[in-house]
Motif scaffolding. Structure first.
Motif, mmCIF file in Angstrom:
data_model
loop_
_atom_site.group_PDB
_atom_site.id
_atom_site.type_symbol
_atom_site.label_atom_id
_atom_site.label_comp_id
_atom_site.label_asym_id
_atom_site.label_seq_id
_atom_site.Cartn_x
_atom_site.Cartn_y
_atom_site.Cartn_z
ATOM 1 N N PRO A 118 0.831 -1.211 0.000
ATOM 2 C CA PRO A 118 0.000 0.000 0.000
ATOM 3 C C PRO A 118 0.869 1.265 0.000
ATOM 4 C CG PRO A 118 -0.038 -1.047 2.159
ATOM 5 C CD PRO A 118 0.708 -1.968 1.251
ATOM 6 N N PRO A 119 0.392 2.333 -0.632
ATOM 7 C CA PRO A 119 1.153 3.580 -0.667
ATOM 8 C C PRO A 119 1.318 4.166 0.736
ATOM 9 C CG PRO A 119 -0.766 3.668 -2.117
ATOM 10 C CD PRO A 119 -0.841 2.398 -1.365
ATOM 11 N N ALA A 120 2.391 4.900 0.906
ATOM 12 C CA ALA A 120 2.701 5.635 2.141
ATOM 13 C C ALA A 120 2.868 4.721 3.354
ATOM 14 C CB ALA A 120 1.635 6.691 2.422
ATOM 15 N N THR A 121 3.181 3.454 3.139
ATOM 16 C CA THR A 121 3.445 2.528 4.241
ATOM 17 C C THR A 121 4.830 1.928 4.024
ATOM 18 O OG1 THR A 121 1.103 1.956 4.319
ATOM 19 C CG2 THR A 121 2.608 0.488 5.469
ATOM 20 N N PRO A 122 5.797 2.267 4.857
ATOM 21 C CA PRO A 122 7.138 1.705 4.663
ATOM 22 C C PRO A 122 7.172 0.227 5.059
ATOM 23 C CG PRO A 122 7.100 3.115 6.596
ATOM 24 C CD PRO A 122 5.760 3.225 5.954
ATOM 25 N N PRO A 123 7.765 -0.623 4.244
ATOM 26 C CA PRO A 123 7.821 -2.051 4.573
ATOM 27 C C PRO A 123 9.017 -2.374 5.471
ATOM 28 C CG PRO A 123 8.747 -1.723 2.420
ATOM 29 C CD PRO A 123 8.268 -0.369 2.892
ATOM 30 N N TRP A 124 8.908 -3.481 6.181
ATOM 31 C CA TRP A 124 10.030 -4.056 6.914
ATOM 32 C C TRP A 124 10.243 -5.449 6.343
ATOM 33 C CZ3 TRP A 124 10.672 -8.530 9.643
ATOM 34 C CH2 TRP A 124 11.855 -8.645 10.376
ATOM 35 N N CYS A 125 11.485 -5.798 6.028
ATOM 36 C CA CYS A 125 11.821 -7.106 5.455
ATOM 37 C C CYS A 125 12.808 -7.807 6.383
ATOM 38 C CB CYS A 125 12.465 -6.952 4.082
ATOM 39 S SG CYS A 125 11.525 -5.972 2.914
ATOM 40 N N GLY A 126 12.628 -9.094 6.571
ATOM 41 C CA GLY A 126 13.540 -9.865 7.410
ATOM 42 C C GLY A 126 13.492 -11.339 7.068
ATOM 43 N N VAL A 127 14.472 -12.075 7.568
ATOM 44 C CA VAL A 127 14.544 -13.516 7.342
ATOM 45 C C VAL A 127 13.808 -14.200 8.486
ATOM 46 C CG1 VAL A 127 16.086 -15.493 7.118
ATOM 47 C CG2 VAL A 127 16.725 -13.302 6.118
ATOM 48 N N ALA A 128 12.793 -14.981 8.149
ATOM 49 C CA ALA A 128 11.994 -15.675 9.160
ATOM 50 C C ALA A 128 12.555 -17.065 9.464
ATOM 51 C CB ALA A 128 10.545 -15.787 8.706
ATOM 52 N N ALA A 129 13.103 -17.766 8.460
ATOM 53 C CA ALA A 129 13.612 -19.127 8.665
ATOM 54 C C ALA A 129 14.564 -19.493 7.542
ATOM 55 C CB ALA A 129 12.462 -20.121 8.724
ATOM 56 N N VAL A 130 15.468 -20.426 7.836
ATOM 57 C CA VAL A 130 16.404 -20.956 6.847
ATOM 58 C C VAL A 130 16.468 -22.465 7.051
ATOM 59 C CG1 VAL A 130 18.785 -20.947 6.023
ATOM 60 C CG2 VAL A 130 17.786 -18.846 6.887
ATOM 61 N N ALA A 131 16.396 -23.221 5.947
ATOM 62 C CA ALA A 131 16.470 -24.679 6.025
ATOM 63 C C ALA A 131 17.272 -25.205 4.854
ATOM 64 C CB ALA A 131 15.087 -25.309 6.015
ATOM 65 N N ARG A 132 17.955 -26.337 5.083
ATOM 66 C CA ARG A 132 18.658 -26.996 3.993
ATOM 67 C C ARG A 132 17.616 -27.455 2.986
ATOM 68 N NH1 ARG A 132 23.669 -29.060 3.086
ATOM 69 N NH2 ARG A 132 24.372 -28.649 5.194
ATOM 70 N N GLU A 133 17.908 -27.343 1.715
ATOM 71 C CA GLU A 133 16.944 -27.706 0.681
ATOM 72 C C GLU A 133 16.521 -29.160 0.847
ATOM 73 O OE1 GLU A 133 16.407 -26.177 -3.741
ATOM 74 O OE2 GLU A 133 18.197 -27.374 -3.469
ATOM 75 N N GLY A 134 15.229 -29.398 0.865
ATOM 76 C CA GLY A 134 14.680 -30.732 1.035
ATOM 77 C C GLY A 134 14.263 -31.035 2.461
ATOM 78 N N GLU A 135 14.611 -30.189 3.443
ATOM 79 C CA GLU A 135 14.205 -30.381 4.826
ATOM 80 C C GLU A 135 13.080 -29.406 5.142
ATOM 81 O OE1 GLU A 135 17.589 -29.756 7.296
ATOM 82 O OE2 GLU A 135 18.631 -31.520 6.557
ATOM 83 N N SER A 136 12.382 -29.664 6.230
ATOM 84 C CA SER A 136 11.339 -28.735 6.638
ATOM 85 C C SER A 136 11.962 -27.524 7.309
ATOM 86 C CB SER A 136 10.359 -29.408 7.592
ATOM 87 O OG SER A 136 11.047 -29.785 8.779
ATOM 88 N N GLN A 137 11.294 -26.376 7.180
ATOM 89 C CA GLN A 137 11.826 -25.129 7.731
ATOM 90 C C GLN A 137 11.538 -25.040 9.213
ATOM 91 O OE1 GLN A 137 11.476 -21.539 5.765
ATOM 92 N NE2 GLN A 137 12.509 -22.310 3.997
ATOM 93 N N ARG A 138 12.484 -24.426 9.903
ATOM 94 C CA ARG A 138 12.325 -24.245 11.354
ATOM 95 C C ARG A 138 12.313 -22.795 11.679
ATOM 96 N NH1 ARG A 138 16.977 -27.880 11.310
ATOM 97 N NH2 ARG A 138 15.999 -29.742 10.692
#
Length: 138
Positions: A118-138
């Protein structure tokens, strides 16, 4: 006459038990480790280096950088309209693939494309989880 039926009942109960417990036994056998587990490679350091709204498409773009680790990873990047998560905060997530990481190579960089913002709303971006490819994310 009663002994004849008891034989059938015992046979059918045995067959039912085999049909129920054989898949469970196969699952336990297949999921058991085949050898000694070596030390797990440390996960990579994944961080967001930039977060902006594209003026043409109004989508949030996050520049993601990963260093260290070994192999390919999948990171979940989260987009919010406020840094501390609150009940009424707008949130969205996307996945990015980080292939071929190794400790001695330069950092891998990729871009995560988020939702229309939406206009006039600054976003915040961050990393929520990291997992080895093929495994479930934690």
């Amino acid at each position: 006459m009663a002994l004849k039926w008891q034989g059938w009942v015992v046979g059918l109960v045995s067959l039912a038990g085999l049909l129920v417990f054989a898949p469970l036994g196969l699952y336990v056998w297949a999921s058991s480790p085949t050898g000694p587990a070596g030390p797990a490679a440390p996960p990579p350091e994944v961080r967001v280096t930039g977060c902006r709204v594209d003026p043409a498409s109004r989508r949030v773009l996050a520049e993601v950088e990963a260093r260290g680790g070994q192999g390919s990873y999948v990171a979940t990047v989260e987009f919010r309209d406020r840094k501390p998560p609150q009940a009424d905060a707008r949130t969205s997530q996307t996945l990015v693939r980080l292939p071929g990481l190794a400790p001695d190579v330069p950092p891998a960089r990729t871009e995560a494309v988020g939702p229309v913002w939406p206009p006039a709303t600054p976003p915040w971006c961050g990393v929520a989880a990291v997992a080895r490819e093929g495994e479930s994310q934690r």
